[in-house]
Design a protein around this motif. Structure first.
Motif, PDB file in Angstrom:
ATOM      1  N   ILE A   1     -10.745  -6.722  -0.515  1.00  8.66           N
ATOM      2  CA  ILE A   1     -11.272  -5.409  -0.148  1.00  8.66           C
ATOM      3  C   ILE A   1     -10.468  -4.883   1.030  1.00  8.66           C
ATOM      4  N   GLN A   2      -9.807  -3.763   0.833  1.00 10.45           N
ATOM      5  CA  GLN A   2      -9.097  -3.111   1.923  1.00 10.45           C
ATOM      6  C   GLN A   2     -10.006  -2.066   2.563  1.00 10.45           C
ATOM      7  N   TYR A   3     -10.086  -2.106   3.878  1.00  7.92           N
ATOM      8  CA  TYR A   3     -10.922  -1.150   4.595  1.00  7.92           C
ATOM      9  C   TYR A   3     -10.064  -0.396   5.609  1.00  7.92           C
TER      10      TYR A   3
ATOM     11  N   ASP B   1       0.833  -1.217   0.000  1.00  7.12           N
ATOM     12  CA  ASP B   1       0.000   0.000   0.000  1.00  7.12           C
ATOM     13  C   ASP B   1       0.858   1.254   0.000  1.00  7.12           C
ATOM     14  N   SER B   2       1.747   1.315   0.975  1.00  6.94           N
ATOM     15  CA  SER B   2       2.539   2.538   1.163  1.00  6.94           C
ATOM     16  C   SER B   2       3.458   2.776  -0.033  1.00  6.94           C
TER      17      SER B   2
ATOM     18  N   ASN C   1      -4.059   3.740   3.585  1.00  2.68           N
ATOM     19  CA  ASN C   1      -5.132   4.112   2.653  1.00  2.68           C
ATOM     20  C   ASN C   1      -6.301   4.831   3.328  1.00  2.68           C
ATOM     21  N   ARG C   2      -6.232   5.035   4.644  1.00  2.00           N
ATOM     22  CA  ARG C   2      -7.344   5.712   5.305  1.00  2.00           C
ATOM     23  C   ARG C   2      -7.662   7.043   4.618  1.00  2.00           C
ATOM     24  N   PRO C   3      -8.924   7.370   4.377  1.00  2.00           N
ATOM     25  CA  PRO C   3     -10.130   6.658   4.799  1.00  2.00           C
ATOM     26  C   PRO C   3     -10.827   5.921   3.654  1.00  2.00           C
TER      27      PRO C   3
ATOM     28  N   LYS D   1      -1.345   8.215  -5.975  1.00  2.00           N
ATOM     29  CA  LYS D   1      -2.755   7.938  -6.232  1.00  2.00           C
ATOM     30  C   LYS D   1      -3.605   8.281  -5.009  1.00  2.00           C
ATOM     31  N   TRP D   2      -4.643   9.063  -5.217  1.00  2.00           N
ATOM     32  CA  TRP D   2      -5.627   9.468  -4.195  1.00  2.00           C
ATOM     33  C   TRP D   2      -5.010  10.267  -3.056  1.00  2.00           C
TER      34      TRP D   2
END
Length: 305
Positions: free
Chosen positions: A202-204, A17-18, A187-189, A26-27
């Motif tokens: 699915i990452q939450y 992720d990081s 990736n929050r939120p 991205k985002w």
């Protein structure tokens, strides 16, 4: 729709992720870590190593679906270095046979390229950044995953997925056999998801403890920011009665896809919008009723009513 729901936790997902966020940006403006995170890392890593890492900015974004699949098929691993060693040392054919069942079009040459390209960069990223934050992040991931596993005996899979993700609703995806929920901090939120042949990851976002109770909680700030724009309030009203696709919104609201996606992202990260997943690139959106209740809860809690 019958599928198995799993909850997996590993720092390897967070490593990927990081790395992806740093390399692709991205985002980043929609994430809690924000653009300052990028600037802070750039100031700490030697410029030549920054340039080495940013080679990956030009590589296919779909490569990350393969890397997440590596983390999943590699089995439980609480140690990033063990994963990186296995990725580098295990025979190419062995890894390929693990990954092939998840993809419709995937060759041994594809895996060979990804292995040789990403293995040294992920190790460099671990050495320069991730090892410094891993011990702080891992307890949050483990605690949240443990909570969700306890809820599995009390909630239906569809309800647990929506609760954990703050609004992801799984609809009819005939070939789906396994859904894996993954807690994430970087990736929050937002939620991210990867579609495979018969599986979905699915990452939450996990809850992060508030450091200063005198400051408004991040969740409340996201909600009030989302609702401060009249266009987003109108959009919530528009999707209040039935789910709408992006195409329907563009046609009926006479707005561009880019503008709508910006507003939808703001409402999603605030927990005010559901996203209905039927298959890849076929999403619909509707209001999330629990969002209004959570807004009231966060507001009353903060102002101590």
């Amino acid at each position: 729709m019958e599928y198995e729901l799993k909850i997996d936790v590993s720092p390897v997902y967070e490593l990927i992720d990081s790395f992806m966020l740093y390399v692709t940006r991205k985002w980043i403006s929609n994430l809690d870590i924000g653009p300052d995170w990028i600037r802070d890392i750039d100031s700490r890593i030697p410029p030549q190593k920054v340039n080495t890492l940013l080679q990956a900015a030009e590589w296919p974004i779909d490569d990350y679906d393969v890397l997440y699949a590596c983390a999943y098929t590699g089995g439980p691993s609480a140690n990033v270095l063990q994963f990186l060693d296995a990725m580098e040392s295990a025979p190419t054919e062995e890894w390929y046979q693990r990954l092939k069942p998840l993809f419709n079009h995937f060759t041994v040459e594809d895996w060979s390229r990804i292995k040789s390209s990403y293995s040294p960069l992920l190790r460099l990223w671990y050495e320069q950044y991730f090892r410094h934050v891993e011990n702080k992040i891992l307890p949050l991931l483990i605690e949240d995953a443990s909570e969700k596993k306890l809820l599995q005996s009390k909630m239906e899979p569809v309800a647990l997925i929506e609760y954990a993700s703050g609004g992801v609703v799984i609809e009819d995806i005939p070939e789906l056999r396994t859904i894996v929920l993954l807690p994430t901090v970087h990736n929050r939120p937002i939620n991210t998801y990867c579609f495979y042949k018969n599986m979905m990851l699915i990452q939450y976002p996990v809850d992060v403890p508030v450091e200063n109770e005198d400051e408004p909680p991040t969740e409340l700030l996201r909600m009030t920011k989302a609702l401060s724009d009249p266009n987003r309030l109108k959009l919530l009203r528009y999707v209040a009665h039935e789910p709408k696709s992006l195409w329907e919104m563009q046609s009926e609201l006479n707005q561009s896809g880019d503008i709508l996606m910006h507003h939808l992202m703001m409402l999603r990260v605030a927990g005010l919008l559901r996203i209905h997943l039927r298959e890849e690139e076929n999403e619909r959106f509707s209001i999330r009723p629990d969002g209004a209740a959570e807004l009231q809860m966060f507001l009353e809690s903060y102002i101590r009513l």
